[in-house]
Write an enzyme that holds these catalytic residues in place. Sequence first.
Site, PDB file in Angstrom:
ATOM      1  N   PRO A  12      -2.239   1.621   3.662  1.00 25.28           N
ATOM      2  CA  PRO A  12      -1.661   1.279   4.955  1.00 25.28           C
ATOM      3  C   PRO A  12      -0.634   2.284   5.462  1.00 25.28           C
ATOM      4  O   PRO A  12       0.148   2.843   4.703  1.00 25.28           O
ATOM      5  CB  PRO A  12      -1.010  -0.087   4.715  1.00 25.28           C
ATOM      6  CG  PRO A  12      -0.847  -0.209   3.246  1.00 25.28           C
ATOM      7  CD  PRO A  12      -1.936   0.608   2.640  1.00 25.28           C
ATOM      8  N   ASN A  13      -0.704   2.484   6.757  1.00 27.88           N
ATOM      9  CA  ASN A  13       0.212   3.308   7.541  1.00 27.88           C
ATOM     10  C   ASN A  13       0.052   4.809   7.324  1.00 27.88           C
ATOM     11  O   ASN A  13       0.704   5.596   8.006  1.00 27.88           O
ATOM     12  CB  ASN A  13       1.676   2.895   7.311  1.00 27.88           C
ATOM     13  CG  ASN A  13       1.916   1.481   7.763  1.00 27.88           C
ATOM     14  OD1 ASN A  13       1.555   1.109   8.877  1.00 27.88           O
ATOM     15  ND2 ASN A  13       2.491   0.661   6.898  1.00 27.88           N
ATOM     16  N   ARG A  20       5.172   9.497  11.637  1.00 27.04           N
ATOM     17  CA  ARG A  20       5.954   8.426  11.005  1.00 27.04           C
ATOM     18  C   ARG A  20       6.906   9.021   9.978  1.00 27.04           C
ATOM     19  O   ARG A  20       6.475   9.614   8.993  1.00 27.04           O
ATOM     20  CB  ARG A  20       5.010   7.446  10.313  1.00 27.04           C
ATOM     21  CG  ARG A  20       5.722   6.402   9.493  1.00 27.04           C
ATOM     22  CD  ARG A  20       4.721   5.544   8.723  1.00 27.04           C
ATOM     23  NE  ARG A  20       5.428   4.656   7.827  1.00 27.04           N
ATOM     24  CZ  ARG A  20       5.117   4.482   6.554  1.00 27.04           C
ATOM     25  NH1 ARG A  20       4.098   5.116   6.021  1.00 27.04           N
ATOM     26  NH2 ARG A  20       5.809   3.664   5.812  1.00 27.04           N
ATOM     27  N   TYR A  25       7.704  11.770   4.876  1.00 28.78           N
ATOM     28  CA  TYR A  25       6.272  11.942   4.628  1.00 28.78           C
ATOM     29  C   TYR A  25       5.706  13.280   5.110  1.00 28.78           C
ATOM     30  O   TYR A  25       4.534  13.552   4.882  1.00 28.78           O
ATOM     31  CB  TYR A  25       5.495  10.795   5.283  1.00 28.78           C
ATOM     32  CG  TYR A  25       5.913   9.444   4.751  1.00 28.78           C
ATOM     33  CD1 TYR A  25       5.625   9.076   3.437  1.00 28.78           C
ATOM     34  CD2 TYR A  25       6.615   8.548   5.537  1.00 28.78           C
ATOM     35  CE1 TYR A  25       6.018   7.846   2.933  1.00 28.78           C
ATOM     36  CE2 TYR A  25       7.009   7.317   5.045  1.00 28.78           C
ATOM     37  CZ  TYR A  25       6.714   6.977   3.745  1.00 28.78           C
ATOM     38  OH  TYR A  25       7.099   5.760   3.250  1.00 28.78           O
ATOM     39  N   ASN A  77      -3.888   7.060  -2.663  1.00 26.59           N
ATOM     40  CA  ASN A  77      -2.511   6.829  -2.244  1.00 26.59           C
ATOM     41  C   ASN A  77      -2.487   5.407  -1.710  1.00 26.59           C
ATOM     42  O   ASN A  77      -2.836   5.165  -0.559  1.00 26.59           O
ATOM     43  CB  ASN A  77      -2.069   7.820  -1.174  1.00 26.59           C
ATOM     44  CG  ASN A  77      -0.609   7.627  -0.799  1.00 26.59           C
ATOM     45  OD1 ASN A  77      -0.021   6.569  -1.042  1.00 26.59           O
ATOM     46  ND2 ASN A  77      -0.025   8.638  -0.185  1.00 26.59           N
ATOM     47  N   ALA A  80       2.074   1.172   0.403  1.00 23.73           N
ATOM     48  CA  ALA A  80       2.825  -0.047   0.064  1.00 23.73           C
ATOM     49  C   ALA A  80       2.064  -0.962  -0.890  1.00 23.73           C
ATOM     50  O   ALA A  80       2.679  -1.732  -1.626  1.00 23.73           O
ATOM     51  CB  ALA A  80       3.200  -0.801   1.332  1.00 23.73           C
ATOM     52  N   GLU A 101      -3.398   8.749  -8.941  1.00 21.96           N
ATOM     53  CA  GLU A 101      -2.538   8.119  -7.937  1.00 21.96           C
ATOM     54  C   GLU A 101      -1.624   9.187  -7.336  1.00 21.96           C
ATOM     55  O   GLU A 101      -1.018   9.977  -8.068  1.00 21.96           O
ATOM     56  CB  GLU A 101      -1.705   7.026  -8.603  1.00 21.96           C
ATOM     57  CG  GLU A 101      -0.774   6.303  -7.672  1.00 21.96           C
ATOM     58  CD  GLU A 101       0.054   5.224  -8.366  1.00 21.96           C
ATOM     59  OE1 GLU A 101       0.801   4.527  -7.672  1.00 21.96           O
ATOM     60  OE2 GLU A 101      -0.040   5.094  -9.621  1.00 21.96           O
ATOM     61  N   HIS A 103       1.468   9.966  -4.338  1.00 22.48           N
ATOM     62  CA  HIS A 103       2.468   9.518  -3.359  1.00 22.48           C
ATOM     63  C   HIS A 103       3.109  10.745  -2.749  1.00 22.48           C
ATOM     64  O   HIS A 103       3.512  11.667  -3.483  1.00 22.48           O
ATOM     65  CB  HIS A 103       3.543   8.654  -4.019  1.00 22.48           C
ATOM     66  CG  HIS A 103       2.998   7.382  -4.570  1.00 22.48           C
ATOM     67  ND1 HIS A 103       2.742   6.289  -3.778  1.00 22.48           N
ATOM     68  CD2 HIS A 103       2.635   7.041  -5.823  1.00 22.48           C
ATOM     69  CE1 HIS A 103       2.254   5.316  -4.532  1.00 22.48           C
ATOM     70  NE2 HIS A 103       2.162   5.756  -5.783  1.00 22.48           N
ATOM     71  N   ARG A 110      13.513   6.303  -4.236  1.00 25.31           N
ATOM     72  CA  ARG A 110      13.620   5.461  -3.041  1.00 25.31           C
ATOM     73  C   ARG A 110      14.109   4.065  -3.415  1.00 25.31           C
ATOM     74  O   ARG A 110      14.641   3.870  -4.496  1.00 25.31           O
ATOM     75  CB  ARG A 110      12.261   5.446  -2.337  1.00 25.31           C
ATOM     76  CG  ARG A 110      11.874   6.890  -1.901  1.00 25.31           C
ATOM     77  CD  ARG A 110      10.678   6.948  -1.038  1.00 25.31           C
ATOM     78  NE  ARG A 110      10.899   6.205   0.190  1.00 25.31           N
ATOM     79  CZ  ARG A 110       9.912   5.821   0.993  1.00 25.31           C
ATOM     80  NH1 ARG A 110       8.665   6.114   0.684  1.00 25.31           N
ATOM     81  NH2 ARG A 110      10.159   5.151   2.089  1.00 25.31           N
TER      82      ARG A 110
END
Length: 148
Positions: A12-13, A20, A25, A77, A80, A101, A103, A110
Amino acid sequence: MTISRVLLLNGPNLNLLGGRQPDIYGKETLDDIVSRLRTQAVKAQWELKDFQSNHEGDLIDAVQAARLDGTRAIIVNPAAYSHTSVALLDALNAYEGMVIEVHLSNIHKREAFRHHSYVSQRADGIIAGLGSQGYIAALDAVIARFAA
């Protein structure tokens, strides 16, 4: 010669990349990243299939399809869903290929809720905090694993 397939799965996103929170990012769009990876894959005689969704079930369906279509590896990725989706973990646990994986940000620098990833329990490798370069490193790792 059979061409190997890798699935690039984005949660998502990530469709909002480039606009964004570029301080977290980066400024590249998801299309920019996919284009770079596709070029890298073609040079290595791999097929890159990419999929992005904001919907958990669609991501799970893509993992399940990869089980059946000969996909040798998944670069994911989960965004969330890393921190919330046992269902995505279950789907990846049923997949027998390699899982990396990725990110863009370092999730461990974070908010505390981002420090845990369910997907990490299945991943063969985890890359975090390298921005879009993390995707390149993930594909390099996949290609190298199957070249041996």
